[in-house]
Design a protein around this motif. Structure first.
Motif, PDB file in Angstrom:
ATOM      1  N   TYR A  72     -13.339 -51.248 -14.606  1.00  0.00           N
ATOM      2  CA  TYR A  72     -14.476 -50.822 -15.421  1.00  0.00           C
ATOM      3  C   TYR A  72     -14.511 -51.526 -16.780  1.00  0.00           C
ATOM      4  CZ  TYR A  72     -14.633 -47.203 -11.872  1.00  0.00           C
ATOM      5  OH  TYR A  72     -14.711 -46.555 -10.674  1.00  0.00           O
ATOM      6  N   ILE A  73     -13.336 -51.837 -17.332  1.00  0.00           N
ATOM      7  CA  ILE A  73     -13.292 -52.475 -18.648  1.00  0.00           C
ATOM      8  C   ILE A  73     -13.836 -53.892 -18.592  1.00  0.00           C
ATOM      9  CG2 ILE A  73     -11.749 -53.355 -20.439  1.00  0.00           C
ATOM     10  CD1 ILE A  73      -9.968 -50.954 -19.989  1.00  0.00           C
ATOM     11  N   MET A  74     -13.442 -54.658 -17.561  1.00  0.00           N
ATOM     12  CA  MET A  74     -13.836 -56.063 -17.473  1.00  0.00           C
ATOM     13  C   MET A  74     -15.358 -56.234 -17.421  1.00  0.00           C
ATOM     14  SD  MET A  74     -12.175 -58.987 -17.332  1.00  0.00           S
ATOM     15  CE  MET A  74     -12.242 -60.677 -16.708  1.00  0.00           C
ATOM     16  N   PRO A  75     -16.082 -55.499 -16.565  1.00  0.00           N
ATOM     17  CA  PRO A  75     -17.540 -55.658 -16.550  1.00  0.00           C
ATOM     18  C   PRO A  75     -18.199 -55.322 -17.885  1.00  0.00           C
ATOM     19  CG  PRO A  75     -16.814 -54.565 -14.551  1.00  0.00           C
ATOM     20  CD  PRO A  75     -15.630 -54.627 -15.459  1.00  0.00           C
ATOM     21  N   VAL A  76     -17.686 -54.299 -18.568  1.00  0.00           N
ATOM     22  CA  VAL A  76     -18.246 -53.935 -19.867  1.00  0.00           C
ATOM     23  C   VAL A  76     -18.049 -55.071 -20.871  1.00  0.00           C
ATOM     24  CG1 VAL A  76     -18.031 -52.365 -21.837  1.00  0.00           C
ATOM     25  CG2 VAL A  76     -17.992 -51.455 -19.509  1.00  0.00           C
ATOM     26  N   MET A  77     -16.840 -55.670 -20.858  1.00  0.00           N
ATOM     27  CA  MET A  77     -16.570 -56.786 -21.762  1.00  0.00           C
ATOM     28  C   MET A  77     -17.483 -57.974 -21.435  1.00  0.00           C
ATOM     29  SD  MET A  77     -14.278 -55.754 -23.867  1.00  0.00           S
ATOM     30  CE  MET A  77     -13.694 -57.272 -24.602  1.00  0.00           C
ATOM     31  N   ILE A  78     -17.670 -58.253 -20.151  1.00  0.00           N
ATOM     32  CA  ILE A  78     -18.542 -59.358 -19.747  1.00  0.00           C
ATOM     33  C   ILE A  78     -19.979 -59.085 -20.197  1.00  0.00           C
ATOM     34  CG2 ILE A  78     -19.556 -60.543 -17.762  1.00  0.00           C
ATOM     35  CD1 ILE A  78     -16.670 -61.355 -18.424  1.00  0.00           C
TER      36      ILE A  78
END
Length: 253
Positions: free
Chosen positions: A206-212
Motif C-alpha cells: 500500500y505504501i509504494m503505490p501512494v508514493m508513486i
C-alpha cells in the motif's frame, strides 16, 4: 526484498528525481550534448535518439514511441527479472528452514544472522538479487526524464489529452501509475508465499503505490506514461512467468 532496502531504494528514487528535476529545468532545459559527459553521451542522448526514431515509425506519435522504447528497455532487463523470479522461488522454498532458524535462535540475533548467511550460501541464494532490476531501472527512469524535458519535439508533443512535457491536468496517469503499481505488487505477492506472509511486505503493498502517486503528480506526463507502460509490461510478464507455478493457497493448474 527486505523492507529497509526497498524503502532505501524508494527514497533514492525520490532523491534522483529531485536532483534530475533541478538539472533539467523544464522552463530552461539544457540541450543534450551527444559528445559531452558520460550521462549525456551514454544515457540521455541514446534514449532521446531512440524515442525520436521510434516516433518516425509510428507517424510522429511520441506517446506511441514511449511505448515502443519501454518494451525494448523491459526486454533488455528481462533476464534480470527472470533471475529475480528464480531467486524469489528459492527463497520461498527455504521459508520453512528460515522459520526454524528464527525460532531456534530467537534470543540470539547475531547467531541467527550467521546461520541465515550459511543457509543462503549452501543453497546459492542471494536475498538482494531482487533489488537489482529496481537499481537498474533508476538511472533509466532518470535518463527518460532528461530525454523528455531536453528534447523539444517530445516535450512539446500532444498525446491524447496530454502535453508530454507537462503534468497530467486531470491526474489520470498518476492514478493509473499507482493502480498498476499496486496490481503488479499484488500479483507478485500472490505467487510468493514468503512475501504474502510478511507483514512488512503487506505494508509496502500500500505504501509504494501512494508514493508513486505523489511522485507522479509532479512529473511530466510522459514519465508517468512510461511508468504505466512499464507496469503493464511487468504485469503481463509476471502472469506468464508464474502461470505454471502453484498459486498461494491453491493447486497447480
Amino acid at each position: 526484498m527486505p523492507k529497509k532496502i526497498k524503502m532505501a531504494l524508494l527514497f533514492l528514487l525520490i532523491a534522483l528525481l529531485s536532483a534530475g528535476c533541478s538539472a533539467a529545468n523544464p522552463k530552461n532545459p539544457l540541450p543534450i550534448n551527444p559528445h559531452g559527459g558520460i550521462w549525456d553521451r551514454f544515457f540521455v542522448y541514446p534514449l532521446s535518439w531512440l524515442l525520436q526514431e521510434a516516433a518516425s515509425l509510428v507517424g510522429g506519435s511520441y506517446g506511441l514511441s514511449i511505448l515502443i522504447v519501454t518494451v525494448l528497455v523491459r526486454l533488455v532487463i528481462l533476464p534480470l527479472m527472470i533471475k529475480q523470479m528464480k531467486s524469489s522461488k528459492r527463497m520461498q522454498e527455504l521459508q520453512p528452514e528460515m522459520t526454524k532458524l528464527k525460532d531456534k535462535y530467537k534470543n540470539d540475533p547475531q547467531k541467527y544472522q550467521q546461520e541465515m548467511i550459511k543457509l543462503y550460501q549452501v543453497h546459492q541464494v542471494n536475498p538482494l538479487s531482487g533489488c537489482l532490476p529496481i537499481v537498474i531501472q533508476m538511472p533509466i527512469l532518470m535518463a527518460f526524464y532528461h530525454a523528455i524535458i531536453r528534447t523539444a519535439p517530445i516535450r512539446e508533443h500532444d498525446f491524447l489529452w496530454l502535453q508530454l512535457g507537462q503534468k497530467d491536468p486531470f491526474f489520470i496517469l498518476p492514478v493509473l501509475a499507482a493502480a498498476t503499481t499496486f496490481l503488479q505488487q499484488w500479483m507478485t505477492m500472490r505467487n510468493n508465499t514468503a512475501m504474502a506472509d510478511n507483514p512488512q511486505m503487506k505494508m509496502m503493498l500500500y505504501i509504494m503505490p501512494v508514493m508513486i502517486l505523489v511522485i507522479s503528480i509532479s512529473l511530466p506526463s510522459a514519465l508517468s506514461l512510461y511508468w504505466v507502460y512499464g507496469n503493464i509490461f511487468t504485469i503481463t510478464q509476471t502472469y506468464f512467468l508464474y502461470r505454471d507455478t502453484t498459486p498461494q493457497g491453491g493447486n497447480k493448474k
